[in-house]
Design a protein around this motif. Structure first.
Motif, short mmCIF file in Angstrom:
data_model
loop_
_atom_site.label_atom_id
_atom_site.label_comp_id
_atom_site.label_asym_id
_atom_site.label_seq_id
_atom_site.Cartn_x
_atom_site.Cartn_y
_atom_site.Cartn_z
N CYS A 135 0.83 -1.22 0.00
CA CYS A 135 0.00 0.00 0.00
C CYS A 135 0.86 1.27 0.00
O CYS A 135 0.41 2.32 -0.46
CB CYS A 135 -0.93 0.01 1.21
N PHE A 136 2.06 1.18 0.56
CA PHE A 136 3.03 2.29 0.60
C PHE A 136 2.49 3.55 1.28
O PHE A 136 2.93 4.66 0.99
CB PHE A 136 3.53 2.63 -0.81
N LEU A 145 -4.33 2.14 -5.35
CA LEU A 145 -4.68 2.29 -3.95
C LEU A 145 -5.14 0.93 -3.42
O LEU A 145 -6.06 0.32 -3.96
CB LEU A 145 -5.79 3.33 -3.78
N ARG A 146 -4.49 0.48 -2.34
CA ARG A 146 -4.76 -0.86 -1.80
C ARG A 146 -5.12 -0.79 -0.32
O ARG A 146 -4.81 -1.70 0.45
CB ARG A 146 -3.54 -1.76 -1.98
N ASP A 192 -13.02 11.62 -5.29
CA ASP A 192 -12.34 11.13 -6.49
C ASP A 192 -11.42 9.96 -6.19
O ASP A 192 -11.10 9.17 -7.10
CB ASP A 192 -11.52 12.26 -7.13
N ALA A 193 -10.98 9.83 -4.94
CA ALA A 193 -10.07 8.74 -4.59
C ALA A 193 -10.81 7.45 -4.27
O ALA A 193 -10.27 6.35 -4.47
CB ALA A 193 -9.21 9.15 -3.39
N VAL A 194 -12.04 7.55 -3.77
CA VAL A 194 -12.80 6.36 -3.35
C VAL A 194 -12.85 5.28 -4.42
O VAL A 194 -12.52 4.12 -4.17
CB VAL A 194 -14.21 6.75 -2.87
N PRO A 195 -13.25 5.58 -5.66
CA PRO A 195 -13.35 4.51 -6.66
C PRO A 195 -11.99 3.98 -7.12
O PRO A 195 -11.96 2.94 -7.81
CB PRO A 195 -14.10 5.19 -7.81
N ARG A 196 -10.92 4.63 -6.76
CA ARG A 196 -9.60 4.17 -7.16
C ARG A 196 -9.08 3.06 -6.24
O ARG A 196 -8.10 2.39 -6.56
CB ARG A 196 -8.60 5.33 -7.18
N ASN A 197 -9.72 2.89 -5.07
CA ASN A 197 -9.25 1.85 -4.15
C ASN A 197 -9.56 0.47 -4.69
O ASN A 197 -10.60 0.25 -5.33
CB ASN A 197 -9.89 2.02 -2.77
N ARG A 198 -8.67 -0.48 -4.45
CA ARG A 198 -8.83 -1.83 -4.98
C ARG A 198 -10.16 -2.44 -4.54
O ARG A 198 -10.84 -3.12 -5.32
CB ARG A 198 -7.68 -2.72 -4.51
N SER A 199 -10.55 -2.20 -3.29
CA SER A 199 -11.80 -2.77 -2.76
C SER A 199 -12.59 -1.69 -2.04
O SER A 199 -12.00 -0.88 -1.30
CB SER A 199 -11.52 -3.91 -1.78
N PRO A 200 -13.91 -1.65 -2.24
CA PRO A 200 -14.73 -0.73 -1.43
C PRO A 200 -14.79 -1.25 0.00
O PRO A 200 -14.93 -2.45 0.23
CB PRO A 200 -16.10 -0.79 -2.12
#
Length: 285
Positions: free
Chosen positions: A121-122, A158-159, A172-180
Motif C-alpha cells: 500500500c506504501f 490504492l490498496r 475522487d479517490a474512493v473509486p480508485r481503491n482496490r476494494s470498497p
C-alpha cells in the motif's frame, strides 16, 4: 483467578507504571499547557480521545488479585477477591456487561493476527485523503504540491484495507481503491501489515480497560506512537517545520524503507495482539 499480588508488589508496579506513562506523555502535556498543537504527536490523544490520565491508570490484567485494595472493589469491571479487601479485574463481568464490544475486540485481534500481512500500500491512504481536493483536513502544505500529489496517486494502485482511513478518502479517490470498504466489513479486510491496524491495537487494549495489564497497555501505546511517526513521514505533507524527515514513497528507495519498517510493525503488532488475548482470555491469537 490466576495470580495474586501483595500490596507491596502491586503498588510498586503501579508506581513504575505512573513514572513510565508520565514520561511518555510529558511532551504532550507540556504543549497542552502552552495551548500548542503538534500535527504528528498529538494524534494519539485526539483521534483516539484517550487522555494521559487514562493511560496513567494501572491495572493488573484479568483475574489477577490485588491484596489490600479496598478502593478497587467498587471500580468498574472489578470483583471482590477471595480475601478481605482484595479485588481483581473480572473478564466474565466485562463480557456480560459489554457482550458486543467484547466480541468485536476478540474478532479484530484474532482475525487480524491470523492473516498474512499485505505490504504493497506504501502509505498512500494519506495521499488519497487530499487527492484532487483544494481544502485538506490538515492545515499543512503538500510536499509535492497539489499536482505532484495527484500524480503520485494516479500512478499507483490504492490498496487500502482499513475502513477508518478509507472513510476519509476524497470522492475522487474512493473509486480508485482496490476494494470498497465498509464498517461492517472491517473484520474481513483488516490485516497486520496495515499501519492503522497496528495503531488500533492500542485502541483495543484501552477499550478492555482493567483486563489488560498496564505494562502491556503502554507497550501498545509505544507501538502506536512509533507507527504514527512513519505514517506521517510517508504522508504527502511538508512537515519539515516539525522536524519530520520524509520517507518519499514516490521513489524506489522510499518504498523499500516504508516496507521494511512496515514489516517490523506488523510483527510487533501481532505479538501485542497475542499478549492481549493471553492476558484477557488466557488464549493466544
Amino acid at each position: 483467578m490466576t495470580a495474586a499480588l501483595s500490596s507491596m508488589q502491586w503498588r510498586a508496579r503501579e508506581q513504575a507504571h505512573h513514572d513510565r506513562a508520565d514520561a511518555l506523555t510529558a511532551a504532550h502535556r507540556a504543549r497542552a499547557a502552552r495551548r500548542e498543537k503538534h500535527p504528528v504527536q498529538d494524534f494519539l490523544y485526539t483521534y483516539y480521545s484517550y487522555k494521559p490520565a487514562q493511560l496513567r491508570r494501572w491495572h493488573p490484567g484479568a483475574g489477577v488479585v490485588l491484596e489490600d485494595a479496598p478502593e478497587r472493589v467498587t471500580w468498574r469491571w472489578y470483583s471482590p477477591g477471595p480475601s478481605v479487601d482484595s479485588a481483581a479485574p473480572d473478564a466474565a463481568a466485562f463480557a456480560a456487561g459489554k457482550p458486543e464490544l467484547a466480541g468485536l475486540v476478540e474478532r479484530m485481534l484474532r482475525r487480524t493476527a491470523s492473516r498474512p500481512g499485505q505490504f504493497g500500500c506504501f502509505g498512500l491512504h494519506e495521499w488519497a485523503m487530499v487527492y484532487r481536493e483544494p481544502e485538506h483536513r490538515h492545515p499543512v502544505p503538500l510536499r509535492l504540491g497539489q499536482a505532484g500529489t495527484d500524480a503520485v496517486v494516479e500512478t499507483h494502485e490504492l490498496r487500502c484495507t482499513h475502513f477508518d482511513a478509507f472513510r476519509f478518502f476524497t470522492p475522487d479517490a474512493v473509486p480508485r481503491n482496490r476494494s470498497p470498504l465498509t464498517r461492517e466489513g472491517q473484520p474481513v479486510f483488516e490485516q497486520p501489515g496495515c499501519l492503522h491496524a497496528g495503531m488500533d491495537v492500542y485502541k483495543w487494549a484501552m477499550k478492555l480497560g482493567p483486563l489488560v495489564p498496564g505494562e502491556l497497555l503502554l507497550d501498545c501505546f509505544e507501538l502506536a506512537r512509533d507507527i504514527r511517526e512513519l505514517d506521517m513521514q510517508a504522508a504527502p505533507y511538508d512537515l519539515s517545520g516539525w522536524g519530520v524527515v520524509p520517507v518519499p514513497i514516490e521513489t524506489v528507495d522510499g518504498k523499500a524503507e516504508y516496507v521494511r519498517r512496515q514489516r517490523g510493525f506488523a510483527q510487533r503488532g501481532n505479538a501485542l495482539r497475542e499478549r492481549i488475548l493471553e492476558a484477557w482470555l488466557g488464549t493466544a491469537a
